[in-house]
Design an enzyme around this catalytic site. Structure first.
Site, PDB file in Angstrom:
ATOM      1  N   CYS A   1     -26.984   8.295 -13.250  1.00  0.00           N
ATOM      2  CA  CYS A   1     -28.185   7.584 -12.201  1.00  0.00           C
ATOM      3  C   CYS A   1     -29.372   8.663 -12.283  1.00  0.00           C
ATOM      4  CB  CYS A   1     -27.610   6.988 -11.235  1.00  0.00           C
ATOM      5  SG  CYS A   1     -28.831   6.521  -9.934  1.00  0.00           S
TER       6      CYS A   1
ATOM      7  N   CYS B   1     -38.775   1.228   1.355  1.00  0.00           N
ATOM      8  CA  CYS B   1     -38.034  -0.131   1.598  1.00  0.00           C
ATOM      9  C   CYS B   1     -37.081   0.100   2.637  1.00  0.00           C
ATOM     10  CB  CYS B   1     -37.212  -0.432   0.409  1.00  0.00           C
ATOM     11  SG  CYS B   1     -38.081  -0.699  -0.946  1.00  0.00           S
TER      12      CYS B   1
END
Ligand code: SAH
Length: 346
Positions: A103, A114
């Site tokens: 990742c 967010c």
């Protein structure tokens, strides 16, 4: 001056000739970089010494330092990677049967804000350059051969479009690391202009879209990006993307207890997702983050109910387990913890 890891394989020949250097060296350079995996020009011993010196001066190899490795019981390793200017990014290595997924991050911090995400809780510091993104991959592959990449680390890839795509094209290149495009997944929170740009690239990268809410009211509360590009626009861009590319889109839906986990949410989500042909949903239980103690992980029964409603509504859905919890492996948490520790000490 250009960094070696930002140069695509086919660009080496013209770059060398432009500088009066010999073009036939391009293949030797590529061999050193992506077959011998050198991280220092001094190790490219197949090249003459004076040529190595000019490579060092004109095309330096990005230096990074692994500042911290935290390993969780499930084998997930999270690396904190120090960059040349003293900033740091996270990259996570996730082993699974027959796979070794990395990742990667595209920015230091994130501007998208967010509510449930640790990366965005302190804003964005800067975007990464292509060579720094490639450097993450290089650090990752020193732990084993990477089979898959997910661009789900810190940052919003479509807010750093050019450098991110350049890095992924390099990692994908046959004369580079040669990782298949279908093994590379980009994830966006819904920066709409990125969809048409990506479709126009004509490369078969996988695309995930972080949705996390079934309507504008809730989505704008959780994800400020929705105020700029509301769901109608986003879902239209998704539908256009699948139409042009004939590729599926995966919607990510992080389930937060008491926030977006009701039966009504699941039904509304099914309705929205069906507007996009070839769409799938991944359900992910929230990983708790320190800056929002009020956001809690849903229980198993709620996850199953949510899954059931989507399936009954003919939406292809997968239940994802979050990995590496005990290594602070969710998005931005390791860097954040380090920053918090530093702050505590001061
Ligand atoms: N900016 C991109 C990629 C980075 S985030 C994007 O938004 O897609 C990668 C994924 O992790 C996103 O789906 C994001 O919403 C999710 N995520 C962030 N914080 C999380 C948390 N605390 N628990 C579970 N998923 C989270």
């Amino acid at each position: 001056m250009r960094k070696a890891w930002s140069i695509l394989p086919e660009e080496w020949k013209p770059i060398l000739t432009e500088r009066g250097l010999r073009a036939f060296r391009a293949d030797q350079i590529l061999h050193s970089l992506y077959r011998d995996w050198i991280t220092d020009w001094d190790k490219a011993t197949t090249l003459p010494k004076d040529f190595r010196e000019s490579l060092k001066a004109e095309f330096p190899i990005t230096k990074t330092e692994i500042l911290e490795v935290s390993e969780s019981a499930d084998g997930t390793k999270k690396l904190l990677l120090g960059l040349e200017d003293g900033e740091a990014v996270e990259t996570v290595l996730i082993p699974a049967t027959g796979r070794f997924t990395q990742c990667i991050s595209t920015q230091v911090g994130c501007a998208m804000g967010c509510a449930f995400c640790a990366s965005g809780s302190r804003g964005v510091v800067r975007s990464l350059t292509a060579d720094e993104i490639v450097a993450e991959y290089m650090a990752g592959r020193s732990f084993g051969e990477i089979t898959n990449i997910v661009v789900m680390g810190m940052g919003e890839p479509f807010m750093n479009y050019d450098e991110t795509i350049r890095a992924l094209k390099l990692i994908n290149a046959g004369k580079g690391p040669n990782l298949g495009a279908r093994h590379i997944t980009l994830s966006t929170c819904g920066v709409v202009p990125g969809f048409a740009k990506l479709a126009a690239e004509g490369i078969q990268f996988e695309l995930s879209v972080s949705l996390h809410a079934p309507n504008d009211a809730l989505r704008s509360e959780l994800m400020p990006v929705n105020r700029r590009w509301p769901m109608d626009e986003l879902l239209e861009a998704c539908a256009a993307y699948t139409k042009t590319t004939k590729r599926i889109i995966t919607f990510e839906y992080t389930v937060i207890r008491g926030v977006n986990d009701s039966r009504a949410c699941a039904e509304e989500l099914a309705h929205q997702v069906r507007r996009v042909p070839m769409a799938k949903v991944n359900l992910i239980p929230l990983s708790p983050v320190s800056h929002r103690p009020d956001f809690k992980t849903p229980d198993e029964a709620t996850m199953m109910m949510f899954l059931d409603v989507l399936m009954k509504n003919h939406v292809q859905t997968m239940l994802r387990r979050s990995r590496g919890k005990d290594a602070d492996a969710a998005c931005g948490q390791l860097r954040l913890r380090r920053m918090e520790n530093v702050k505590c000490k001061m």
